[in-house]
Structures are given as C-alpha cells and as structure tokens.
Design a protein around this motif. Structure first.
Motif, PDB file in Angstrom:
ATOM      1  N   ARG A  23       4.385  -7.518  13.215  1.00  0.00           N
ATOM      2  CA  ARG A  23       3.351  -6.499  12.968  1.00  0.00           C
ATOM      3  C   ARG A  23       1.950  -7.093  13.121  1.00  0.00           C
ATOM      4  O   ARG A  23       1.057  -6.465  13.684  1.00  0.00           O
TER       5      ARG A  23
ATOM      6  N   ALA B 280      -0.907  -6.087  15.817  1.00  0.00           N
ATOM      7  CA  ALA B 280      -2.245  -5.660  15.370  1.00  0.00           C
ATOM      8  C   ALA B 280      -3.324  -6.516  16.021  1.00  0.00           C
ATOM      9  O   ALA B 280      -4.332  -5.990  16.508  1.00  0.00           O
TER      10      ALA B 280
ATOM     11  N   ASP C 252       5.829  -4.725  19.275  1.00  0.00           N
ATOM     12  CA  ASP C 252       6.407  -3.525  18.670  1.00  0.00           C
ATOM     13  C   ASP C 252       7.886  -3.392  19.022  1.00  0.00           C
ATOM     14  O   ASP C 252       8.719  -3.142  18.143  1.00  0.00           O
TER      15      ASP C 252
ATOM     16  N   ASP D  95       7.471   4.465  13.489  1.00  0.00           N
ATOM     17  CA  ASP D  95       6.342   3.531  13.501  1.00  0.00           C
ATOM     18  C   ASP D  95       5.203   4.025  14.393  1.00  0.00           C
ATOM     19  O   ASP D  95       4.037   3.971  14.005  1.00  0.00           O
ATOM     20  N   THR D  96       5.548   4.515  15.587  1.00  0.00           N
ATOM     21  CA  THR D  96       4.479   4.989  16.473  1.00  0.00           C
ATOM     22  C   THR D  96       3.786   6.215  15.894  1.00  0.00           C
ATOM     23  O   THR D  96       2.560   6.326  15.969  1.00  0.00           O
TER      24      THR D  96
ATOM     25  N   LYS E  88       1.443   5.077  13.083  1.00  0.00           N
ATOM     26  CA  LYS E  88       0.202   4.495  13.605  1.00  0.00           C
ATOM     27  C   LYS E  88      -0.742   5.578  14.111  1.00  0.00           C
ATOM     28  O   LYS E  88      -1.944   5.525  13.874  1.00  0.00           O
ATOM     29  N   GLU E  89      -0.200   6.541  14.817  1.00  0.00           N
ATOM     30  CA  GLU E  89      -1.039   7.597  15.390  1.00  0.00           C
ATOM     31  C   GLU E  89      -1.636   8.509  14.321  1.00  0.00           C
ATOM     32  O   GLU E  89      -2.781   8.926  14.422  1.00  0.00           O
TER      33      GLU E  89
END
Length: 154
Positions: free
Chosen positions: A23, A27, A42, A70-71, A74-75
């Motif tokens: 992660r 980032a 990812d 996860d995506t 994040k969005e």
C-alpha cells in the motif's frame, strides 16, 4: 523515476508479501506520478490479501473482490464493500455466486467497473475461465461470450 528505479520498484513489488508495504509503495508511486508502478503494487496487494490458498477458485474470487473494493474506496474516499456479493458468498459460496452472476442476462456492475479500471483478468468471468473444470459448460461459454462481447481476450 528513471527506468532503473522503476525496474527496481517492480522487482521489490514482485517479491513483497506485506500488504502494508505494498500500500505504501502504491501511494508513493502515485505521488510521484508513476501510475504503472502503483498499478503493479495494487495488483500484487490483491494477490496477497486473500487468506484462501493461491491458485484456488476461492482465492481468485477474493482477489477480485479486494481489487474492486480497494479501487472504489480510493475513488470515493470512503471504505466501500460489496454489499450484495459478500453476503451472497456467505450464504451460497463462491462457486454459486459466480455462476449466478455470469448466467444473468446483463453483466454485473462489478464487471463494468473492473473493465473501466483496466482489470479484465479480475472479472468473475475471467475467474471462471481460469477454473473451467469447476463450472458447467454453459457457465464457461457464457463467461467467454461476455468477455468477447466486451472486446476482451484473455
């Protein structure tokens, strides 16, 4: 990042099995504009998150679930869980859940979301094609047709 730095980062990612480190790598790569490195981190993260044995249908299903959640997290900036898929798996298991989603007339929302995020190999259709011996021929054919119709060849 120079090509050698990217290559080095990709080698580190390939060998890493620590979700926290992956992660952080992702980032850091995003901050530096290295989208390919972030994407690789990812994908490796989604590979190591499932507790199921790698290579199994169950592992591949959870890899897909982790990827989409996860995506979306994040969005959206807020934790996102697949509120219908997870409970269905708890009720009927991974195999039946995938079969039901593939045999629907219309593709699931998750199918389109994974395609939009350049992860066709993580759709449940692709998972079924990697484990064809666990599904009836009609399910495998439906998965192939759905991917073909979307212009995806795996």
């Amino acid at each position: 990042m120079a090509d050698t730095a990217v290559t080095k980062a990709l080698l580190i990612i390939e060998k890493c099995a620590d979700a926290k480190k992956l992660r952080q790598i992702a980032a850091n790569a995003r901050e530096r504009g290295q989208i390919s490195v972030a994407h690789a981190a990812d994908l490796r993260l989604y590979e190591v998150l499932p507790s199921e044995k790698p290579g199994t249908l169950e592992h591949d299903v959870w890899k897909s679930i982790h990827a989409l959640e996860d995506t979306l997290t994040k969005e959206r900036g807020t934790t996102t869980r697949l509120g219908r898929t997870r409970p269905k798996i708890a009720r009927v298991g991974e195999l039946e859940t995938i079969k039901d989603l593939i045999m629907r007339k219309e593709p699931s929302e998750g199918f389109f979301k994974l395609l939009e995020r350049q992860m066709p190999e993580l759709t449940f259709e692709a998972v079924a094609l990697r484990h064809p011996n666990q599904f009836e021929a009609a399910v495998v054919e439906a998965a192939e047709e759905r991917l073909r119709a979307a212009g995806i060849s795996l």
